[in-house]
Write a protein that holds these residues in place. Structure first.
Motif, PDB file in Angstrom:
ATOM      1  N   HIS A 271       2.026  10.910   1.671  1.00  0.00           N
ATOM      2  CA  HIS A 271       2.233  10.609   3.086  1.00  0.00           C
ATOM      3  C   HIS A 271       2.363   9.098   3.296  1.00  0.00           C
ATOM      4  N   MET A 272       1.492   8.329   2.647  1.00  0.00           N
ATOM      5  CA  MET A 272       1.552   6.884   2.830  1.00  0.00           C
ATOM      6  C   MET A 272       2.812   6.296   2.211  1.00  0.00           C
ATOM      7  N   ALA A 273       3.342   6.911   1.174  1.00  0.00           N
ATOM      8  CA  ALA A 273       4.651   6.478   0.656  1.00  0.00           C
ATOM      9  C   ALA A 273       5.713   6.681   1.726  1.00  0.00           C
ATOM     10  N   GLU A 274       5.653   7.822   2.412  1.00  0.00           N
ATOM     11  CA  GLU A 274       6.598   8.092   3.506  1.00  0.00           C
ATOM     12  C   GLU A 274       6.405   7.102   4.659  1.00  0.00           C
ATOM     13  N   VAL A 275       5.159   6.794   4.979  1.00  0.00           N
ATOM     14  CA  VAL A 275       4.864   5.884   6.092  1.00  0.00           C
ATOM     15  C   VAL A 275       5.346   4.466   5.754  1.00  0.00           C
ATOM     16  N   GLU A 276       5.076   4.007   4.536  1.00  0.00           N
ATOM     17  CA  GLU A 276       5.576   2.697   4.106  1.00  0.00           C
ATOM     18  C   GLU A 276       7.100   2.661   4.216  1.00  0.00           C
ATOM     19  N   ARG A 277       7.735   3.702   3.737  1.00  0.00           N
ATOM     20  CA  ARG A 277       9.204   3.796   3.756  1.00  0.00           C
ATOM     21  C   ARG A 277       9.722   3.771   5.187  1.00  0.00           C
ATOM     22  N   SER A 278       9.072   4.518   6.055  1.00  0.00           N
ATOM     23  CA  SER A 278       9.509   4.610   7.444  1.00  0.00           C
ATOM     24  C   SER A 278       9.419   3.265   8.154  1.00  0.00           C
ATOM     25  N   TRP A 279       8.246   2.645   8.117  1.00  0.00           N
ATOM     26  CA  TRP A 279       8.037   1.435   8.915  1.00  0.00           C
ATOM     27  C   TRP A 279       8.678   0.191   8.321  1.00  0.00           C
ATOM     28  N   PHE A 280       8.643   0.047   7.013  1.00  0.00           N
ATOM     29  CA  PHE A 280       9.159  -1.191   6.430  1.00  0.00           C
ATOM     30  C   PHE A 280      10.629  -1.116   6.023  1.00  0.00           C
ATOM     31  N   ARG A 281      11.113   0.077   5.722  1.00  0.00           N
ATOM     32  CA  ARG A 281      12.520   0.192   5.347  1.00  0.00           C
ATOM     33  C   ARG A 281      13.370   0.642   6.536  1.00  0.00           C
TER      34      ARG A 281
ATOM     35  N   PRO B 143      14.150  10.803   3.704  1.00  0.00           N
ATOM     36  CA  PRO B 143      12.785  11.213   3.364  1.00  0.00           C
ATOM     37  C   PRO B 143      12.597  11.403   1.861  1.00  0.00           C
ATOM     38  N   LEU B 144      11.376  11.229   1.429  1.00  0.00           N
ATOM     39  CA  LEU B 144      11.016  11.422   0.030  1.00  0.00           C
ATOM     40  C   LEU B 144      10.564  12.852  -0.241  1.00  0.00           C
ATOM     41  N   TYR B 145       9.736  13.395   0.641  1.00  0.00           N
ATOM     42  CA  TYR B 145       9.070  14.665   0.371  1.00  0.00           C
ATOM     43  C   TYR B 145       9.284  15.732   1.428  1.00  0.00           C
ATOM     44  N   TYR B 146       9.667  15.358   2.610  1.00  0.00           N
ATOM     45  CA  TYR B 146       9.770  16.346   3.679  1.00  0.00           C
ATOM     46  C   TYR B 146      11.237  16.637   3.989  1.00  0.00           C
ATOM     47  N   GLY B 147      11.435  17.711   4.710  1.00  0.00           N
ATOM     48  CA  GLY B 147      12.779  18.103   5.124  1.00  0.00           C
ATOM     49  C   GLY B 147      12.687  19.222   6.132  1.00  0.00           C
TER      50      GLY B 147
ATOM     51  N   GLU C 288       5.253  16.177   2.446  1.00  0.00           N
ATOM     52  CA  GLU C 288       4.455  15.217   1.681  1.00  0.00           C
ATOM     53  C   GLU C 288       3.013  15.699   1.520  1.00  0.00           C
ATOM     54  N   PHE C 289       2.561  16.510   2.449  1.00  0.00           N
ATOM     55  CA  PHE C 289       1.190  17.023   2.394  1.00  0.00           C
ATOM     56  C   PHE C 289       1.055  18.286   1.546  1.00  0.00           C
ATOM     57  N   HIS C 290       2.148  18.738   0.968  1.00  0.00           N
ATOM     58  CA  HIS C 290       2.137  19.997   0.219  1.00  0.00           C
ATOM     59  C   HIS C 290       2.596  19.814  -1.223  1.00  0.00           C
ATOM     60  N   PRO C 291       1.860  19.037  -2.019  1.00  0.00           N
ATOM     61  CA  PRO C 291       2.254  18.910  -3.421  1.00  0.00           C
ATOM     62  C   PRO C 291       2.088  20.245  -4.146  1.00  0.00           C
TER      63      PRO C 291
ATOM     64  N   TRP D 247       3.156  -6.170  14.885  1.00  0.00           N
ATOM     65  CA  TRP D 247       2.772  -4.844  15.350  1.00  0.00           C
ATOM     66  C   TRP D 247       2.807  -3.848  14.193  1.00  0.00           C
ATOM     67  N   ILE D 248       3.829  -3.934  13.359  1.00  0.00           N
ATOM     68  CA  ILE D 248       3.948  -3.005  12.225  1.00  0.00           C
ATOM     69  C   ILE D 248       2.790  -3.203  11.257  1.00  0.00           C
ATOM     70  N   TYR D 249       2.461  -4.452  10.935  1.00  0.00           N
ATOM     71  CA  TYR D 249       1.312  -4.692  10.060  1.00  0.00           C
ATOM     72  C   TYR D 249       0.032  -4.108  10.663  1.00  0.00           C
ATOM     73  N   THR D 250      -0.182  -4.347  11.930  1.00  0.00           N
ATOM     74  CA  THR D 250      -1.389  -3.844  12.590  1.00  0.00           C
ATOM     75  C   THR D 250      -1.416  -2.319  12.574  1.00  0.00           C
ATOM     76  N   HIS D 251      -0.286  -1.713  12.856  1.00  0.00           N
ATOM     77  CA  HIS D 251      -0.198  -0.257  12.826  1.00  0.00           C
ATOM     78  C   HIS D 251      -0.478   0.279  11.423  1.00  0.00           C
ATOM     79  N   MET D 252       0.069  -0.362  10.406  1.00  0.00           N
ATOM     80  CA  MET D 252      -0.132   0.102   9.035  1.00  0.00           C
ATOM     81  C   MET D 252      -1.602  -0.026   8.618  1.00  0.00           C
ATOM     82  N   ILE D 253      -2.271  -1.085   9.033  1.00  0.00           N
ATOM     83  CA  ILE D 253      -3.697  -1.223   8.742  1.00  0.00           C
ATOM     84  C   ILE D 253      -4.466  -0.070   9.381  1.00  0.00           C
ATOM     85  N   GLU D 254      -4.135   0.235  10.626  1.00  0.00           N
ATOM     86  CA  GLU D 254      -4.781   1.359  11.326  1.00  0.00           C
ATOM     87  C   GLU D 254      -4.490   2.677  10.624  1.00  0.00           C
ATOM     88  N   GLU D 255      -3.264   2.879  10.212  1.00  0.00           N
ATOM     89  CA  GLU D 255      -2.865   4.128   9.542  1.00  0.00           C
ATOM     90  C   GLU D 255      -3.645   4.309   8.232  1.00  0.00           C
TER      91      GLU D 255
END
Length: 170
Positions: free
Chosen positions: A59-69, A79-83, A90-93, A141-149
């Motif tokens: 999930h955090m790989a997806e979140v990093e990808r979403s916000w920073f890329r 997406p990496l894992y979801y569709g 991403e939550f269902h390995p 804002w993105i950094y702050t959000h990512m710290i919270e996440e």
């Protein structure tokens, strides 16, 4: 668990502080996963939730990808894992999913985040948009959000880890 974590300096400038806390929380998630088998990392250990440590890392790989890329850099990064078939994929390995692959993917997205933010100012606005935030977001804002996440999910990780093998941490 042997992953090293470094607390951010208490007297750093704002950028260093934000990046330091983000790295601290990234390291904390890795620390919570250290020393477990793939099977343990895939274990949804707090029924009825299907949340697992490997699922959190994916999930955090997806979140990093979403916000920073996608959002900050405006990249067309799918997406990496979801569709459509599994919007929370991403939550269902599955049995074939490994920690090695999940960790490498996560680290690849962290490296992309660092590349995309290198040299950017905290007030720089995103080139893309997030579905839940139609206005441009500042890098601050993105950094702050990512710290919270990460902080929120590290709390989940602590409970998952304790349920798997009794290990607790801060």
């Amino acid at each position: 668990m042997t992953t090293e974590r470094t607390e951010p300096a208490q007297n750093a400038d704002e950028r260093s502080m934000l990046e330091g806390w983000l790295d601290y929380h990234r390291d904390t998630l890795a620390w919570k996963c250290a020393g477990l088998t793939d099977e343990q990392l895939r274990t949804a250990s707090v029924p009825p939730s299907d949340l697992s440590l490997m699922g959190l890392v994916r999930h955090m790989a997806e979140v990093e990808r979403s916000w920073f890329r996608r959002v900050f850099a405006g990249e067309d990064a799918g997406p990496l894992y979801y569709g459509d078939a599994d919007p929370d994929g991403e939550f269902h390995p599955g049995e074939a999913d490994t920690w090695k692959d999940a960790y490498e993917t996560w680290q690849t997205e962290i490296a992309a985040a660092r590349r995309n933010t290198a040299g950017a100012a905290l007030d720089d606005l995103s080139l893309g948009r997030h579905h839940s935030h139609p206005q441009p977001c500042s890098l601050r804002w993105i950094y702050t959000h990512m710290i919270e996440e990460y902080a929120r999910h590290n709390g989940h990780a602590d409970l998952l880890r304790q349920r798997i093998d009794g290990v607790t941490g801060e």
